[in-house]
Write a protein that holds these residues in place. Structure first.
Motif, PDB file in Angstrom:
ATOM      1  N   PRO A  24       0.841  -1.212   0.000  1.00  0.00           N
ATOM      2  CA  PRO A  24       0.000   0.000   0.000  1.00  0.00           C
ATOM      3  C   PRO A  24       0.868   1.251   0.000  1.00  0.00           C
ATOM      4  N   HIS A  25       0.455   2.253  -0.773  1.00  0.00           N
ATOM      5  CA  HIS A  25       1.177   3.526  -0.893  1.00  0.00           C
ATOM      6  C   HIS A  25       0.297   4.652  -0.376  1.00  0.00           C
ATOM      7  N   ARG A  26       0.923   5.615   0.264  1.00  0.00           N
ATOM      8  CA  ARG A  26       0.235   6.840   0.651  1.00  0.00           C
ATOM      9  C   ARG A  26       0.948   7.992  -0.041  1.00  0.00           C
ATOM     10  N   LEU A  27       0.175   8.863  -0.700  1.00  0.00           N
ATOM     11  CA  LEU A  27       0.733   9.988  -1.453  1.00  0.00           C
ATOM     12  C   LEU A  27       1.029  11.181  -0.555  1.00  0.00           C
ATOM     13  N   TYR A  28       2.232  11.727  -0.734  1.00  0.00           N
ATOM     14  CA  TYR A  28       2.671  12.919  -0.014  1.00  0.00           C
ATOM     15  C   TYR A  28       3.288  13.896  -1.006  1.00  0.00           C
ATOM     16  N   THR A  29       3.385  15.147  -0.553  1.00  0.00           N
ATOM     17  CA  THR A  29       4.079  16.174  -1.325  1.00  0.00           C
ATOM     18  C   THR A  29       5.198  16.761  -0.483  1.00  0.00           C
ATOM     19  N   LEU A  30       6.145  17.359  -1.175  1.00  0.00           N
ATOM     20  CA  LEU A  30       7.246  18.078  -0.549  1.00  0.00           C
ATOM     21  C   LEU A  30       7.576  19.219  -1.502  1.00  0.00           C
ATOM     22  N   ILE A  31       7.534  20.450  -1.000  1.00  0.00           N
ATOM     23  CA  ILE A  31       7.755  21.605  -1.867  1.00  0.00           C
ATOM     24  C   ILE A  31       8.766  22.550  -1.222  1.00  0.00           C
ATOM     25  N   PHE A  32       9.651  23.079  -2.086  1.00  0.00           N
ATOM     26  CA  PHE A  32      10.730  23.955  -1.649  1.00  0.00           C
ATOM     27  C   PHE A  32      10.623  25.309  -2.343  1.00  0.00           C
ATOM     28  N   PRO A  33      10.280  26.384  -1.621  1.00  0.00           N
ATOM     29  CA  PRO A  33      10.322  27.727  -2.200  1.00  0.00           C
ATOM     30  C   PRO A  33      11.786  28.161  -2.351  1.00  0.00           C
ATOM     31  N   LEU A  34      12.141  28.610  -3.543  1.00  0.00           N
ATOM     32  CA  LEU A  34      13.509  29.038  -3.843  1.00  0.00           C
ATOM     33  C   LEU A  34      13.518  30.475  -4.336  1.00  0.00           C
TER      34      LEU A  34
END
Length: 175
Positions: A24-34
């Protein structure tokens, strides 16, 4: 920056072997403001990853796209609202004794509005992109950060011990 589009439903088939695709997979995000020389990171104040600097992100909600999830998480955790996002990476995390795979879609944003503010969950802080606080971050971060800096899309798999610190095995490649 060139963006490789990978449909979330087919991402596991692009990167993982058949054994891991079945988990089973769980979706996540990761975002970097540059900006030109800096990245905004947040010191996680509670929950999973507490006391570590990281990008901003979290679980994708059922009725939102992965991109919408990244934008929402950035706004909720830092006060910034991304005007556009570029997908640059895909990471899979496997933790000993946890059958659920963390499938993390990594983004950068260079276009955002708003004022950086501390939230209940994160304390944002700007860092020079070449002087990252890796000793206070997840162990995998210094391995894929150079790809992000070069504007090179990447995919990685990281196997962690139950201590959530020790990497026992990894696969990382440019796309």
């Amino acid at each position: 920056m060139t963006v490789t589009v990978i449909d979330a439903r087919s991402a596991a088939q692009q990167v993982e072997d058949a054994e891991h695709q079945r988990l089973p997979h769980r979706l996540y995000t990761l975002i970097f403001p540059l900006d030109k020389t800096r990245v905004l990171l947040g010191m996680k104040k509670r929950g999973f990853g507490s006391n570590k600097f990281n990008g901003f992100g979290g679980k994708v909600e059922p009725n939102e796209s992965i991109e919408q999830g990244a934008i929402r998480e950035l706004r909720e955790e830092s006060g910034l609202c991304a005007q556009s996002v570029d997908k640059c990476g895909l990471l899979f995390f496997y933790f000993e004794d946890d059958p659920v795979v963390m499938e993390v879609h990594v983004f950068v944003t260079r276009e955002y509005v708003g004022d950086v503010q501390e939230t209940e969950e994160m304390r944002p802080q700007w860092f020079d992109i070449h002087d990252m606080p890796f000793k206070q971050m997840w162990a995998d971060d210094p391995r894929w950060w150079p790809y992000l800096l070069k504007g090179q899309n990447f995919a990685g798999q990281f196997w962690f011990k139950a201590d959530q610190v020790t990497i026992t095995h990894e696969k990382l490649r440019a796309l």
